[in-house]
Write a protein that holds these residues in place. Structure first.
Motif, short mmCIF file in Angstrom:
data_model
loop_
_atom_site.label_atom_id
_atom_site.label_comp_id
_atom_site.label_asym_id
_atom_site.label_seq_id
_atom_site.Cartn_x
_atom_site.Cartn_y
_atom_site.Cartn_z
N ARG A 151 107.37 78.04 6.42
CA ARG A 151 107.00 77.07 5.24
C ARG A 151 107.15 77.94 4.01
O ARG A 151 107.71 77.33 2.77
CB ARG A 151 106.09 76.32 5.78
CG ARG A 151 106.18 75.41 6.69
CD ARG A 151 105.19 74.53 7.16
NE ARG A 151 104.50 73.72 5.90
CZ ARG A 151 103.76 72.75 5.92
NH1 ARG A 151 103.03 72.56 6.99
NH2 ARG A 151 103.57 72.17 4.80
N THR B 192 110.58 78.91 2.96
CA THR B 192 111.08 77.68 2.35
C THR B 192 110.68 77.39 0.98
O THR B 192 111.42 77.08 -0.09
CB THR B 192 110.91 76.57 3.31
OG1 THR B 192 111.38 76.99 4.67
CG2 THR B 192 111.80 75.47 2.88
N ALA B 193 109.22 77.37 0.69
CA ALA B 193 108.71 77.14 -0.61
C ALA B 193 109.16 78.07 -1.55
O ALA B 193 109.63 77.70 -2.74
CB ALA B 193 107.16 77.21 -0.37
N ARG B 194 109.11 79.46 -1.25
CA ARG B 194 109.84 80.41 -2.22
C ARG B 194 111.11 80.18 -2.55
O ARG B 194 111.54 80.12 -3.83
CB ARG B 194 109.52 81.89 -1.43
CG ARG B 194 109.69 82.81 -2.54
CD ARG B 194 109.25 84.50 -2.18
NE ARG B 194 110.01 84.59 -0.87
CZ ARG B 194 109.87 85.81 -0.21
NH1 ARG B 194 109.21 86.74 -0.98
NH2 ARG B 194 110.77 86.38 0.65
N GLU B 195 112.10 79.96 -1.56
CA GLU B 195 113.21 79.73 -1.69
C GLU B 195 113.60 78.41 -2.79
O GLU B 195 114.21 78.46 -3.45
CB GLU B 195 114.20 79.62 -0.38
CG GLU B 195 114.38 80.82 0.33
CD GLU B 195 114.98 80.47 1.64
OE1 GLU B 195 115.47 79.28 2.12
OE2 GLU B 195 115.13 81.43 2.41
N GLN B 196 112.70 77.54 -2.32
CA GLN B 196 112.74 76.06 -3.14
C GLN B 196 112.47 76.72 -4.47
O GLN B 196 113.11 76.09 -5.75
CB GLN B 196 111.92 75.08 -2.64
CG GLN B 196 112.67 74.51 -1.50
CD GLN B 196 111.59 73.50 -0.80
OE1 GLN B 196 110.47 73.65 -0.92
NE2 GLN B 196 112.10 72.64 0.19
N ARG B 197 111.45 77.22 -4.80
CA ARG B 197 110.96 77.69 -6.17
C ARG B 197 111.95 78.38 -7.02
O ARG B 197 112.21 78.40 -8.09
CB ARG B 197 109.69 78.49 -6.10
CG ARG B 197 108.58 77.43 -5.88
CD ARG B 197 107.11 78.59 -6.11
NE ARG B 197 106.86 78.65 -7.44
CZ ARG B 197 106.26 77.72 -8.06
NH1 ARG B 197 105.78 76.63 -7.85
NH2 ARG B 197 105.99 78.18 -9.46
N ASP B 198 112.55 79.39 -6.16
CA ASP B 198 113.75 80.36 -6.80
C ASP B 198 114.70 79.33 -7.14
O ASP B 198 115.28 79.64 -8.39
CB ASP B 198 114.19 81.29 -5.40
CG ASP B 198 113.07 82.31 -5.40
OD1 ASP B 198 112.49 82.53 -6.10
OD2 ASP B 198 113.56 83.15 -4.39
N GLU B 199 115.11 78.32 -6.33
CA GLU B 199 116.23 77.64 -6.73
C GLU B 199 116.01 76.72 -7.77
O GLU B 199 116.76 76.61 -8.89
CB GLU B 199 116.74 76.46 -5.53
CG GLU B 199 117.89 75.53 -5.85
CD GLU B 199 119.04 76.47 -5.96
OE1 GLU B 199 119.94 75.99 -6.84
OE2 GLU B 199 119.32 77.62 -5.08
N ALA B 200 114.60 76.29 -7.91
CA ALA B 200 114.21 75.32 -9.22
C ALA B 200 114.08 76.23 -10.46
O ALA B 200 114.55 75.86 -11.57
CB ALA B 200 112.87 74.93 -8.74
N ARG C 81 104.19 82.10 -7.65
CA ARG C 81 105.23 83.00 -7.04
C ARG C 81 104.34 84.38 -6.73
O ARG C 81 104.75 84.90 -5.45
CB ARG C 81 106.13 83.49 -8.56
CG ARG C 81 107.02 84.60 -7.88
CD ARG C 81 108.08 83.95 -6.95
NE ARG C 81 109.03 85.00 -6.25
CZ ARG C 81 110.21 84.84 -6.25
NH1 ARG C 81 110.84 83.68 -6.27
NH2 ARG C 81 110.80 85.69 -5.69
#
Lengths: 215, 657
Positions: B250, B253-261, B494
């Motif tokens: 999780r 995933t949260a970090r990837e979502q933040r990266d993407e955002a 982050r």
């Protein structure tokens, strides 16, 4: 020299010399009538009138090369540099030819003969002798200073081909300035009028249009 | 590790205050329970089978089997439908039948109903079959297992709802796979495949199911029913969730979502910067133009100035026009002179050429009377200087020739001079033409200016420009003060995410070594309990490769063991995974095992008995473990097992269903 070239170019070749005149025993061609000779000489000495005649030929259904040649003549300095004005006489352009012909006769290049009886209409014919023909050929071949006259006499002879002397005079009379020149005065240049005629022919959309009367 | 422990370690690692870290956890929705294992048990409840048999005993049949927790043995003679029961369970739970289900048997079936609790959720699989093919597949979901009993379709009043429906086999299989993967928190297992277009392929639910329905002992696979793509290792890791694995997933995933955002935001910001810069540049250019025009207007302040300029430029223009007329006249005069000179040169040249030509010709006759001129007269001219025509003395000396040459030379000089003069005059005329045109333009400009001034347009334009300059200056200043930054962000979330991922990865790396040690010990112990007596120890690695060390023997591999030994090791691995999961609270194998005819792998009755006893004992000790075993030896079962369910045919020699 000019007269020799005109006679040698425009004279009609003869198959045999006229009989009964030892002076003509080596004659090879003849140019009939002084009027014809005078008129031919007039064209050679007046490039602006030649250009004008070329436009007439074009309008009478001639090739567009005629128009281009007329344009080249009128755009050059010929009308000024090669113009030798002639006097208007009773029969049109005229200049006494005796002096020049005397030189040709003395060297036995051209022999002039009268035709017709006394009191009737007389005509001069100009016979080109064998030596006259050879000399004319030499001039064309060896004396580039006369190249202009050689070329111009050929053109004029072509223009006059088929016309008799009086017919040529009539064609030259068609030009107002020629006809209106007082007798005994020099015939004025018509270069400005020729330029105007050319402008009308080469104006956009008018290149191929000719007067309706000759179309 | 609890989230509180993790937050504390993050605070220590990053230097952030603990409340700040916890606030981030809250913001990310990481509850204290997030670190606990994800449940994935499957418990089989019942199987009901109906159809029409085409062999003895002919005719319609219908039978329901109920399965309790623990060990259940299906005992019947060979070819009496034991294996088919497993295959029918597989068709329902896996979503697709295996090829092992014989075509003729499939053709008998008209209805399969299987109830099971999957990850705590009671599900009813209802398959309608015709001529061996599935024609309708439905999955029902209920609040309680009891509600599903006898339910053929959804019963809203009883809390039975339909959650899946398909009209053909492929659709049903795809939807069951999606359902089971989601309920059991399973991920697709990627593997490198040279056969796949993308170079990668993945295993889904059917591959996981292979770890529930154990293959026969002679198969080469340790875990699962396929030996390709390192599947055993992937299943092992899939079923052996390491501590905090779910939380780590999780967090990642949260970090990837933040990266993407962040990337999207950076792209937006870059586009915005570009747009603003472009607009600022446009405004700057307009400002420059307005300032320039304003400065020009300031140069022509008063009508008096304009009139003075008009006067000066008029004078210039008039002077220029006069100069132009003069230049043209000069040119025409010089051109005329050049033509005269050219003509004169022609005359000289032609005259001389003609003279030379005719003089070279001997006179033949008198030009007047045409009397012949004889050789004597010509000889007299040649040798005595007496004209052959008129008998006068003639001078053919050099003086004439010199005069002619001088005349020609002079004519050439004159022409050269007049050509140069004409060229100079033409150049001068062209220059004066351009100069006069410039003066005319200047005059026209000032005339327009005067007209505009008289109409009040200049003052209006000046006011308009002043307003525009002021507005554009404000616009440019505003753009320059916009807080658009291309600096990389460094926020607390982050920092916390990075620290959490790093800590959990370290923890897992440390824990997995311990877990694998435990797993090896368990596998060896269990296998010995199943009758693998001379087994000393085993070593299993993350790739699912199992090294076998027998007492006093060299290292051997799983694939070189006998079928019976392989069966024992396979069961031992699954059970060891289950035990490990229970001990450490991590998600693991679903706990349902289907073992077909272990007896067939045995040589000795004692060995078979030992395995059954061990399995019964194992089920008693292991919560959530449900094992179904088939055997042809009912006597052995009756002799050996005391606490397990035994399912037998309705009568001697009869089929099981």
């Amino acid at each position: 020299m000019r007269l020799l070239l005109i006679i040698s170019t425009a004279a009609v070749p003869m198959s045999r010399p006229p009989a009964g005149d030892p002076a003509l025993s080596d004659a090879v061609a003849v140019l009939e009538s002084q009027v014809r000779l005078q008129k031919l000489d007039f064209w050679v000495r007046n490039p602006d009138f030649v250009a004008n005649e070329l436009i007439n030929e074009y309008e009478a259904g001639g090739d567009s090369d005629l128009l281009e040649l007329a344009q080249a003549i009128i755009d050059s300095d010929e009308p000024d540099v090669r113009r030798y004005p002639m006097m208007r006489f009773l029969f049109g352009a005229y200049e006494p030819l005796d002096d020049a012909l005397a030189v040709l006769r003395s060297a036995h290049l051209v022999v002039r003969r009268k035709r017709g009886s006394a009191g009737r209409v007389q005509r001069h014919d100009y016979y080109l002798t064998r030596s006259g023909s050879d000399t004319a050929d030499r001039i064309v071949r060896d004396l580039p200073v006369f190249a202009y006259f050689a070329e111009r006499t050929r053109l004029v002879a072509r223009l006059a081909d088929g016309y008799r002397g009086t017919q040529l005079k009539d064609r030259q009379y068609q030009q107002e300035e020629y006809r209106n020149t007082p007798i005994g005065e020099r015939i004025a240049t018509i270069a400005p009028q020729v330029r105007e005629r050319l402008r009308e022919h080469v104006a956009p959309g008018r290149r191929d249009q000719r007067p309706a009367s000759v179309a | 590790m609890s989230t509180h422990d993790l937050a504390t370690r993050i605070a220590v690692r990053t230097g952030l205050p603990l409340p700040e870290v916890e606030r981030v956890f809250e913001e990310l929705g990481l509850s204290p329970g997030a670190a606990t294992a994800l449940p994935r048990p499957i418990q089989l409840l019942s199987l009901r089978v109906a159809g029409n048999r085409s062999v003895e005993p002919l005719g319609r049949f219908e039978r329901e089997f109920r399965f309790d927790a623990g060990l259940t043995v299906l005992a019947a003679d060979n070819l009496r439908g034991k294996t088919s029961v497993f295959e029918m369970i597989t068709w329902c739970l896996r979503g697709s039948p295996r090829s092992n289900l014989q075509g003729v048997v499939r053709s008998w079936l008209s209805r399969l109903e299987c109830d099971a609790v999957v990850a705590g959720r009671p599900l009813g699989f209802r398959l309608t079959l015709n001529a061996g093919e599935m024609v309708e597949g439905v999955v029902l979901s209920a609040a309680s297992a009891e509600s599903l009993i006898g339910a053929q379709t959804a019963r809203p009043g009883s809390g039975v709802v339909e959650i899946l429906r398909a009209a053909d086999q492929d659709t049903f299989a795809a939807r069951v796979e999606a359902l089971m993967m989601e309920l059991l928190h399973l991920e697709r297992l990627d593997y490198v495949s040279s056969r796949a277009a993308a170079g990668r392929a993945s295993f889904g639910w059917p591959a996981y199911f292979g770890a529930l329905y154990l293959p026969p002992g002679g198969e080469a696979a340790l875990l699962g029913d396929l030996v390709v793509g390192g599947l055993a290792g992937r299943l092992l890791q899939g079923f052996l969730d390491l501590p905090g694995a779910a939380l780590l997933t999780r967090l990642k995933t949260a970090r990837e979502q933040r990266d993407e955002a962040d990337r999207a935001a950076d792209d937006d910001a870059a586009r915005m910067r570009h747009l603003l810069e472009s607009q600022r540049q446009t405004a700057m250019r307009r400002l420059e133009r307005a300032r320039s025009e304003l400065a020009e207007l300031a140069d022509a302040t008063s009508t008096a100035d304009i009139l003075a300029a008009l006067s000066a430029r008029t004078a210039s223009a008039v002077t220029a026009e006069a100069g132009l007329r003069e230049a043209r006249e000069t040119y025409e005069a010089l051109r005329w002179q050049r033509r005269v000179d050219e003509k004169r040169l022609n005359d000289v040249l032609e005259h001389e050429a003609a003279r030379l030509l005719f003089h070279a010709l001997d006179p033949q006759v008198c030009p007047r009377c045409e009397a012949p001129i004889g050789p004597a007269r010509r000889a007299a001219e040649r040798f005595s200087g007496v004209c052959a025509v008129c008998i006068e003395p003639i001078d053919r000396g050099a003086a004439d020739h010199a005069d002619t040459e001088a005349a020609e030379q002079e004519a050439r000089w004159r022409l050269t001079a007049s050509l140069d003069a004409e060229a100079l005059a033409a150049k001068h005329r062209d220059e004066v033409v351009a100069y006069a045109a410039d003066r005319r333009r200047e005059l026209a400009d000032v005339e327009r200016l005067l007209a505009a001034a008289q109409g009040g347009e200049i003052e209006d334009r000046r006011r308009s420009l002043l307003n525009e300059v002021a507005r554009l200056e404000g616009t440019v200043a505003a753009w320059e003060s916009l807080p658009v930054s291309a600096e990389p962000r460094a926020d607390g979330v982050r920092v916390v995410l990075d620290a959490a991922v790093a800590i959990l990865t370290d923890v897992q790396a440390a824990a997995s070594d311990d877990l694998f040690d435990e797993l090896n010990t368990d596998i060896a112990g269990l296998a010995r309990g199943f009758g693998f007596r001379n087994l000393d120890h085993v070593v299993i690695d993350r790739a699912g490769r199992l090294q076998v060390f027998k007492t006093g023997g060299p290292r051997e591999w799983f694939r070189t063991q006998s079928p019976g030994e392989r069966l024992r090791l396979r069961i031992a691995v699954v059970v060891a995974l289950l035990r490990l999961g229970h001990r450490h609270g991590v998600a693991t194998h679903p706990g349902l095992l289907l073992i077909d005819s272990p007896r067939s792998e045995e040589v000795q009755d004692d060995d078979a008995a030992a395995l059954l006893i061990a399995l019964e004992q194992l089920c008693a000790e292991t919560p959530g473990l449900q094992i179904l075993v088939t055997t042809a030896d009912e006597d052995l079962v009756r002799r050996t097992l005391k606490r397990s369910a035994v399912i037998t045919p309705p009568g001697p020699g009869r089929p099981l269903w």
